[in-house]
Design a protein around this motif. Sequence first.
Motif, mmCIF file in Angstrom:
data_model
loop_
_atom_site.group_PDB
_atom_site.id
_atom_site.type_symbol
_atom_site.label_atom_id
_atom_site.label_comp_id
_atom_site.label_asym_id
_atom_site.label_seq_id
_atom_site.Cartn_x
_atom_site.Cartn_y
_atom_site.Cartn_z
ATOM 1 N N LEU A 183 8.309 8.888 -8.788
ATOM 2 C CA LEU A 183 6.963 8.330 -8.901
ATOM 3 C C LEU A 183 5.918 9.255 -8.295
ATOM 4 O O LEU A 183 6.231 10.033 -7.382
ATOM 5 N N ALA A 184 4.702 9.126 -8.761
ATOM 6 C CA ALA A 184 3.635 9.963 -8.213
ATOM 7 C C ALA A 184 2.274 9.343 -8.462
ATOM 8 O O ALA A 184 2.114 8.477 -9.328
ATOM 9 N N TRP A 185 1.321 9.799 -7.681
ATOM 10 C CA TRP A 185 -0.091 9.469 -7.872
ATOM 11 C C TRP A 185 -0.837 10.753 -8.195
ATOM 12 O O TRP A 185 -0.618 11.784 -7.553
ATOM 13 N N PHE A 186 -1.733 10.654 -9.164
ATOM 14 C CA PHE A 186 -2.578 11.767 -9.563
ATOM 15 C C PHE A 186 -4.033 11.329 -9.526
ATOM 16 O O PHE A 186 -4.330 10.136 -9.547
ATOM 17 N N ARG A 187 -4.914 12.284 -9.502
ATOM 18 C CA ARG A 187 -6.333 11.970 -9.604
ATOM 19 C C ARG A 187 -7.006 12.997 -10.485
ATOM 20 O O ARG A 187 -6.536 14.129 -10.621
ATOM 21 N N VAL A 246 -1.462 14.210 -6.110
ATOM 22 C CA VAL A 246 -1.790 14.027 -4.706
ATOM 23 C C VAL A 246 -0.607 13.569 -3.879
ATOM 24 O O VAL A 246 -0.514 13.913 -2.702
ATOM 25 N N ALA A 247 0.303 12.791 -4.467
ATOM 26 C CA ALA A 247 1.455 12.311 -3.707
ATOM 27 C C ALA A 247 2.588 11.978 -4.657
ATOM 28 O O ALA A 247 2.346 11.502 -5.761
ATOM 29 N N ALA A 248 3.803 12.245 -4.203
ATOM 30 C CA ALA A 248 4.972 11.966 -5.035
ATOM 31 C C ALA A 248 6.099 11.441 -4.171
ATOM 32 O O ALA A 248 6.193 11.764 -2.976
ATOM 33 N N LEU A 249 6.946 10.619 -4.794
ATOM 34 C CA LEU A 249 8.063 10.004 -4.093
ATOM 35 C C LEU A 249 9.291 10.120 -4.977
ATOM 36 O O LEU A 249 9.289 9.637 -6.111
ATOM 37 N N THR A 250 10.334 10.763 -4.442
ATOM 38 C CA THR A 250 11.535 10.941 -5.234
ATOM 39 C C THR A 250 12.545 9.857 -4.907
ATOM 40 O O THR A 250 13.106 9.831 -3.814
ATOM 41 N N THR A 251 12.729 8.961 -5.830
ATOM 42 C CA THR A 251 13.706 7.895 -5.642
ATOM 43 C C THR A 251 15.118 8.458 -5.647
ATOM 44 O O THR A 251 15.951 8.089 -4.832
ATOM 45 N N THR A 291 -0.714 8.048 2.168
ATOM 46 C CA THR A 291 0.691 7.700 2.275
ATOM 47 C C THR A 291 1.142 7.010 0.991
ATOM 48 O O THR A 291 0.538 6.021 0.570
ATOM 49 N N ILE A 292 2.202 7.534 0.392
ATOM 50 C CA ILE A 292 2.788 6.912 -0.798
ATOM 51 C C ILE A 292 4.009 6.104 -0.375
ATOM 52 O O ILE A 292 4.807 6.534 0.466
ATOM 53 N N SER A 293 4.137 4.910 -0.956
ATOM 54 C CA SER A 293 5.276 4.057 -0.641
ATOM 55 C C SER A 293 5.485 3.094 -1.796
ATOM 56 O O SER A 293 4.647 2.996 -2.690
ATOM 57 N N LYS A 294 6.598 2.387 -1.762
ATOM 58 C CA LYS A 294 6.831 1.410 -2.820
ATOM 59 C C LYS A 294 7.576 0.211 -2.287
ATOM 60 O O LYS A 294 8.263 0.272 -1.274
ATOM 61 N N ASP A 295 7.416 -0.883 -2.998
ATOM 62 C CA ASP A 295 8.112 -2.127 -2.710
ATOM 63 C C ASP A 295 8.973 -2.430 -3.930
ATOM 64 O O ASP A 295 8.463 -2.861 -4.958
ATOM 65 N N ASN A 296 10.264 -2.186 -3.802
ATOM 66 C CA ASN A 296 11.143 -2.382 -4.957
ATOM 67 C C ASN A 296 11.222 -3.839 -5.394
ATOM 68 O O ASN A 296 11.301 -4.134 -6.588
ATOM 69 N N SER A 297 11.192 -4.737 -4.451
ATOM 70 C CA SER A 297 11.333 -6.144 -4.809
ATOM 71 C C SER A 297 10.146 -6.635 -5.630
ATOM 72 O O SER A 297 10.298 -7.507 -6.490
ATOM 73 N N GLU A 298 8.972 -6.055 -5.355
ATOM 74 C CA GLU A 298 7.771 -6.454 -6.079
ATOM 75 C C GLU A 298 7.439 -5.495 -7.219
ATOM 76 O O GLU A 298 6.514 -5.748 -7.977
ATOM 77 N N ARG A 299 8.216 -4.377 -7.325
ATOM 78 C CA ARG A 299 7.961 -3.361 -8.347
ATOM 79 C C ARG A 299 6.547 -2.807 -8.239
ATOM 80 O O ARG A 299 5.827 -2.683 -9.235
ATOM 81 N N ILE A 300 6.137 -2.492 -7.022
ATOM 82 C CA ILE A 300 4.795 -1.978 -6.791
ATOM 83 C C ILE A 300 4.865 -0.642 -6.054
ATOM 84 O O ILE A 300 5.582 -0.513 -5.066
ATOM 85 N N LEU A 301 4.104 0.294 -6.538
ATOM 86 C CA LEU A 301 3.912 1.579 -5.873
ATOM 87 C C LEU A 301 2.553 1.548 -5.202
ATOM 88 O O LEU A 301 1.580 1.083 -5.800
ATOM 89 N N TYR A 302 2.476 2.047 -3.974
ATOM 90 C CA TYR A 302 1.228 2.035 -3.226
ATOM 91 C C TYR A 302 0.753 3.452 -2.912
ATOM 92 O O TYR A 302 1.551 4.383 -2.796
ATOM 93 N N LEU A 303 -0.544 3.563 -2.743
ATOM 94 C CA LEU A 303 -1.136 4.767 -2.183
ATOM 95 C C LEU A 303 -2.154 4.320 -1.143
ATOM 96 O O LEU A 303 -3.216 3.805 -1.482
#
Length: 122
Positions: free
Chosen positions: A34-38, A48-53, A70-82
């Motif tokens: 997953l990643a965030w771009f701008r 800007v940020a990436a997360l390798t599952t 800070t990039i993070s995710k909540d698997n139970s809610e299926r949400i990626l955060y920045l």
Amino acid sequence: DVQLVESGGGSVQAGGSLTLSCTASDYTLTIYDLAWFRQTSGKEREGVAALTTSGGGTTFYADSVKGRFTISKDNSERILYLQMGSLKPEDTATYACASDPQWWHLLANYNYWGQGTQVTVS
């Protein structure tokens, strides 16, 4: 098809904070990288940020945001955060999340993209 929907954008004063969310339509957010771009008008998309599952949740940041985002995710809610802090006017852009079963780091080669959410810092 994987669908990603961002939310949380808005206007904020310099020095402030904002948290963006990216909700996935299916379970792929829990197993894809997953990643965030701008992107701003007239400029190329910037990772800007990436997360390798697949890599155990390792995170990567562009130098321009390191220590502030800070990039993070909540698997139970299926949400990626920045989480964005100490925001600067140069952080103003449309932010989009992306996912792919293949790891692309901060390169804009991800296969699935959200529509983007605007962040304005004044």
